[in-house]
Design a protein around this motif. Sequence first.
Motif, PDB file in Angstrom:
ATOM      1  N   ARG A  72       0.627  -3.394  -0.227  1.00  0.00           N
ATOM      2  CA  ARG A  72      -0.583  -4.120   0.232  1.00  0.00           C
ATOM      3  C   ARG A  72      -0.496  -4.988   1.289  1.00  0.00           C
ATOM      4  O   ARG A  72       0.932  -5.823   1.254  1.00  0.00           O
ATOM      5  CB  ARG A  72      -1.117  -4.620  -0.902  1.00  0.00           C
ATOM      6  CG  ARG A  72      -2.046  -3.763  -1.692  1.00  0.00           C
ATOM      7  CD  ARG A  72      -2.482  -4.363  -3.290  1.00  0.00           C
ATOM      8  NE  ARG A  72      -3.279  -3.559  -3.865  1.00  0.00           N
ATOM      9  CZ  ARG A  72      -4.634  -3.375  -3.614  1.00  0.00           C
ATOM     10  NH1 ARG A  72      -5.173  -4.090  -2.944  1.00  0.00           N
ATOM     11  NH2 ARG A  72      -5.335  -2.626  -4.685  1.00  0.00           N
ATOM     12  N   ALA A  73      -1.536  -5.291   2.182  1.00  0.00           N
ATOM     13  CA  ALA A  73      -1.235  -6.332   3.256  1.00  0.00           C
ATOM     14  C   ALA A  73      -1.563  -7.779   2.578  1.00  0.00           C
ATOM     15  O   ALA A  73      -1.152  -8.669   3.563  1.00  0.00           O
ATOM     16  CB  ALA A  73      -2.127  -6.104   4.285  1.00  0.00           C
ATOM     17  N   ALA A  74      -1.848  -7.766   1.513  1.00  0.00           N
ATOM     18  CA  ALA A  74      -2.236  -9.109   0.921  1.00  0.00           C
ATOM     19  C   ALA A  74      -2.026  -9.127  -0.474  1.00  0.00           C
ATOM     20  O   ALA A  74      -2.117  -7.966  -0.992  1.00  0.00           O
ATOM     21  CB  ALA A  74      -3.525  -9.771   1.327  1.00  0.00           C
ATOM     22  N   PRO A  75      -1.800 -10.228  -1.465  1.00  0.00           N
ATOM     23  CA  PRO A  75      -1.492 -10.192  -2.763  1.00  0.00           C
ATOM     24  C   PRO A  75      -2.849  -9.498  -3.264  1.00  0.00           C
ATOM     25  O   PRO A  75      -4.011  -9.855  -2.990  1.00  0.00           O
ATOM     26  CB  PRO A  75      -1.412 -11.469  -3.034  1.00  0.00           C
ATOM     27  CG  PRO A  75      -0.947 -12.012  -1.751  1.00  0.00           C
ATOM     28  CD  PRO A  75      -1.692 -11.577  -0.816  1.00  0.00           C
ATOM     29  N   THR A  86       8.080  -8.786  -2.226  1.00  0.00           N
ATOM     30  CA  THR A  86       7.654  -8.700  -0.586  1.00  0.00           C
ATOM     31  C   THR A  86       8.683  -8.268   0.128  1.00  0.00           C
ATOM     32  O   THR A  86      10.020  -8.686   0.119  1.00  0.00           O
ATOM     33  CB  THR A  86       7.088 -10.012  -0.366  1.00  0.00           C
ATOM     34  OG1 THR A  86       8.112 -11.015  -0.401  1.00  0.00           O
ATOM     35  CG2 THR A  86       5.847 -10.440  -1.352  1.00  0.00           C
ATOM     36  N   THR A  87       8.267  -7.534   1.013  1.00  0.00           N
ATOM     37  CA  THR A  87       9.021  -6.880   2.206  1.00  0.00           C
ATOM     38  C   THR A  87       8.401  -7.122   3.659  1.00  0.00           C
ATOM     39  O   THR A  87       7.282  -7.098   3.619  1.00  0.00           O
ATOM     40  CB  THR A  87       9.571  -5.544   2.013  1.00  0.00           C
ATOM     41  OG1 THR A  87      10.563  -5.272   2.872  1.00  0.00           O
ATOM     42  CG2 THR A  87       8.338  -4.536   1.961  1.00  0.00           C
ATOM     43  N   GLU A  88       9.450  -7.187   4.667  1.00  0.00           N
ATOM     44  CA  GLU A  88       8.725  -7.335   5.935  1.00  0.00           C
ATOM     45  C   GLU A  88       8.714  -5.813   6.754  1.00  0.00           C
ATOM     46  O   GLU A  88       9.955  -5.495   6.789  1.00  0.00           O
ATOM     47  CB  GLU A  88       9.657  -8.400   6.638  1.00  0.00           C
ATOM     48  CG  GLU A  88       8.945  -8.836   8.032  1.00  0.00           C
ATOM     49  CD  GLU A  88       7.540  -9.384   8.032  1.00  0.00           C
ATOM     50  OE1 GLU A  88       6.991  -9.346   9.059  1.00  0.00           O
ATOM     51  OE2 GLU A  88       7.402 -10.194   6.925  1.00  0.00           O
ATOM     52  N   HIS A  89       7.888  -5.527   7.213  1.00  0.00           N
ATOM     53  CA  HIS A  89       7.604  -4.239   7.823  1.00  0.00           C
ATOM     54  C   HIS A  89       7.621  -4.226   9.143  1.00  0.00           C
ATOM     55  O   HIS A  89       6.790  -5.116   9.644  1.00  0.00           O
ATOM     56  CB  HIS A  89       6.357  -3.384   7.235  1.00  0.00           C
ATOM     57  CG  HIS A  89       6.337  -1.835   7.754  1.00  0.00           C
ATOM     58  ND1 HIS A  89       6.140  -1.550   8.782  1.00  0.00           N
ATOM     59  CD2 HIS A  89       6.509  -0.909   6.709  1.00  0.00           C
ATOM     60  CE1 HIS A  89       5.891  -0.345   9.014  1.00  0.00           C
ATOM     61  NE2 HIS A  89       6.406   0.210   7.806  1.00  0.00           N
ATOM     62  N   THR A  91       6.645  -2.981  11.607  1.00  0.00           N
ATOM     63  CA  THR A  91       5.452  -2.727  12.336  1.00  0.00           C
ATOM     64  C   THR A  91       4.152  -3.336  11.669  1.00  0.00           C
ATOM     65  O   THR A  91       3.198  -3.832  12.478  1.00  0.00           O
ATOM     66  CB  THR A  91       5.235  -1.057  12.210  1.00  0.00           C
ATOM     67  OG1 THR A  91       6.284  -0.377  13.019  1.00  0.00           O
ATOM     68  CG2 THR A  91       3.905  -0.604  13.071  1.00  0.00           C
ATOM     69  N   LEU A  92       4.056  -3.239  10.422  1.00  0.00           N
ATOM     70  CA  LEU A  92       2.837  -3.531   9.740  1.00  0.00           C
ATOM     71  C   LEU A  92       2.984  -5.118   9.308  1.00  0.00           C
ATOM     72  O   LEU A  92       2.052  -5.600   8.763  1.00  0.00           O
ATOM     73  CB  LEU A  92       2.620  -2.777   8.378  1.00  0.00           C
ATOM     74  CG  LEU A  92       2.289  -1.379   8.883  1.00  0.00           C
ATOM     75  CD1 LEU A  92       2.302  -0.382   7.338  1.00  0.00           C
ATOM     76  CD2 LEU A  92       1.332  -1.119   9.598  1.00  0.00           C
ATOM     77  N   GLY A  93       4.163  -5.840   9.321  1.00  0.00           N
ATOM     78  CA  GLY A  93       4.374  -7.270   8.868  1.00  0.00           C
ATOM     79  C   GLY A  93       4.657  -7.248   7.412  1.00  0.00           C
ATOM     80  O   GLY A  93       5.160  -6.430   6.546  1.00  0.00           O
ATOM     81  N   ALA A  94       4.189  -8.429   6.648  1.00  0.00           N
ATOM     82  CA  ALA A  94       4.546  -8.639   5.364  1.00  0.00           C
ATOM     83  C   ALA A  94       3.640  -7.568   4.421  1.00  0.00           C
ATOM     84  O   ALA A  94       2.590  -7.301   4.799  1.00  0.00           O
ATOM     85  CB  ALA A  94       4.136 -10.029   5.064  1.00  0.00           C
TER      86      ALA A  94
END
Length: 205
Positions: A72-75, A86-89, A91-94
């Motif tokens: 998910r892009a947010a909790p 949490t991981t840092e993508h 391309t997509l960010g957190a």
Amino acid sequence: MALIHQATLTPTKLELLEAWLPTRSWYPGAVAAGLERVGAARFDDPADAVGVEIFLVRTPEGPLTQVPMTYRAAPLDGAGEWLIGTTEHSTLGARWVYDAVADPVFVATTAEAIRTGGHQATEYFQTPGGPLVAREPLMTMLGSGTQAKGSVAEIIRVDDGDPAVILTNVGELSVSRFPLATPPDATLTLTGTWPGGSVTLAVLS
């Protein structure tokens, strides 16, 4: 359709799971070092907002373990206890990564696949400046049901463990942490198949 970005994750999914699995009461080991992916497959989120993936992993000495995950892009509200990390993508960010047994998108898509005879999403790579290219599946998934689409499964209660048991408005969804062959009395199932074997991932009753 699932679009797979040619990107890096920091930390990786396996690194997240190596830290998370030993904290689970149902996991037999104190460590999960050397974790390897055995198979993986995705379901489509109809809203195209949440990544849904089932991972099969194993350490050299440990059992085959199923970890369904959502990205998910947010909790996810109220789901802090189910957060893997949490991981840092690149391309997509957190990205917030959850144990999907408590994620309504995973529960809805899995229950529907089981009831309707659904299967995994086709995965595509986006090539730089070029067309989408289909990726050979790492694992196939197939539901055993023959029903038409019905009510969307909604979570009523989640009981963690092996299996994880999710009570929904359409029945009880059992997700095996250590999947084996199909239980003899199960009729509505989700089967995962990869070059090395085949197991029952979930049962709807």
